[in-house]
Design a protein around this motif. Structure first.
Motif, short mmCIF file in Angstrom:
data_model
loop_
_atom_site.label_atom_id
_atom_site.label_comp_id
_atom_site.label_asym_id
_atom_site.label_seq_id
_atom_site.Cartn_x
_atom_site.Cartn_y
_atom_site.Cartn_z
N ALA A 23 0.76 -1.20 0.03
CA ALA A 23 -0.12 -0.01 0.02
C ALA A 23 1.02 1.21 -0.11
CB ALA A 23 -0.91 -0.13 1.09
N ARG A 24 1.92 1.31 0.82
CA ARG A 24 2.80 2.45 0.83
C ARG A 24 3.28 2.80 -0.55
NH1 ARG A 24 5.59 3.57 6.72
NH2 ARG A 24 3.65 2.93 7.82
N PHE A 25 3.83 1.62 -1.17
CA PHE A 25 4.61 1.95 -2.64
C PHE A 25 3.31 2.37 -3.65
CE2 PHE A 25 9.06 1.22 -2.73
CZ PHE A 25 9.26 0.66 -1.34
N ALA A 26 2.37 1.72 -3.44
CA ALA A 26 1.12 2.03 -4.37
C ALA A 26 0.55 3.59 -4.01
CB ALA A 26 0.24 1.17 -4.30
N LYS A 86 13.87 5.91 0.38
CA LYS A 86 13.52 6.90 1.34
C LYS A 86 12.13 6.41 1.92
CE LYS A 86 14.70 11.41 -0.76
NZ LYS A 86 14.14 12.43 -1.40
N ILE A 87 11.40 5.66 1.05
CA ILE A 87 10.08 4.90 1.83
C ILE A 87 10.48 4.12 2.69
CG2 ILE A 87 8.10 3.65 1.20
CD1 ILE A 87 7.86 5.06 -1.42
N ILE A 88 11.66 3.30 2.40
CA ILE A 88 11.90 2.27 3.27
C ILE A 88 12.84 2.73 4.65
CG2 ILE A 88 13.81 0.42 3.55
CD1 ILE A 88 13.10 -0.24 0.43
N ARG A 102 11.00 1.12 7.76
CA ARG A 102 11.95 0.69 8.88
C ARG A 102 11.69 1.21 10.09
NH1 ARG A 102 16.95 -0.38 5.14
NH2 ARG A 102 16.65 -2.44 4.25
N GLY A 103 11.30 2.67 10.00
CA GLY A 103 11.15 3.55 11.13
C GLY A 103 9.95 3.32 12.01
N ASP A 104 9.11 2.54 11.11
CA ASP A 104 7.60 2.50 11.72
C ASP A 104 7.61 0.98 12.28
OD1 ASP A 104 6.96 4.94 11.36
OD2 ASP A 104 5.62 4.22 9.58
N PHE A 105 8.37 0.00 11.50
CA PHE A 105 7.98 -1.47 12.06
C PHE A 105 9.08 -2.31 12.54
CE2 PHE A 105 4.95 -0.32 8.35
CZ PHE A 105 3.85 -0.10 9.24
#
Ligand code: ATP
Ligand code: MG
Length: 137
Positions: A23-26, A86-88, A102-105
């Protein structure tokens, strides 16, 4: 159009993060071009991380990658390699910003949920390694 290789690592799959990560990438606007769930052999994991073979954590990294199925994906879009990283978020979750995957999970560098290619050339190499059958146009 630029493509990158994104892989949800065994801990991400086991912890039920597949849908969240897709979902984050989409939602960002990238297009999914290929996806499969698969077990990884030791030989394949060693090939993927060949650049790190001299690191002290290499053996642990390879066994981590073989500890359960991964979800292998190809994502496409403008600047997707750099923006995907950046998203990762940063490699070590202790340094990854909140709001990144990675910051969230996650909290441990050796269990950091997701892989993303670090350059266009490595993306093309990794897509060939993980999708020798080819990718959707
Ligand atoms: P990836 O290639 O998986 O997207 P990265 O490009 O952010 O991660 P690399 O330097 O390529 O970082 O390291 C590959 C992987 O090796 C990391 O994602 C992490 O799982 C593992 N790793 C890196 N450094 C360490 C370390 N000091 N201890 C344990 N594992 C590590
Ligand atoms: Mg890397």
């Amino acid at each position: 159009n630029e493509r990158t290789y994104i892989m949800i690592k065994p801990d991400g799959v086991q912890r039920g993060l597949v849908a969240e990560i897709i979902a984050r990438f989409a939602r960002k606007g990238f297009t999914l071009r290929a996806m499969k769930m698969m077990n990884v052999t030791k030989e394949h994991a060693e090939k993927h991380y060949a650049d790190l073979s001299s690191k002290p954590f290499f053996g642990g990294l390879v066994s981590y990658m073989c500890s359960g199925p991964v979800v292998a994906m190809v994502w496409e879009g403008k600047d997707v390699v750099k923006t995907g990283r950046k998203i990762i978020g940063a490699t070590n979750p202790a340094a990854s910003e909140p709001g990144t995957i990675r910051g969230d999970f996650c909290i441990e560098v050796g269990r950091n949920v997701i892989h993303g290619s670090d350059a266009v050339e490595s993306a093309n190499h990794e897509i060939g390694l993980w999708f020798p059958e080819g990718v959707c146009e």
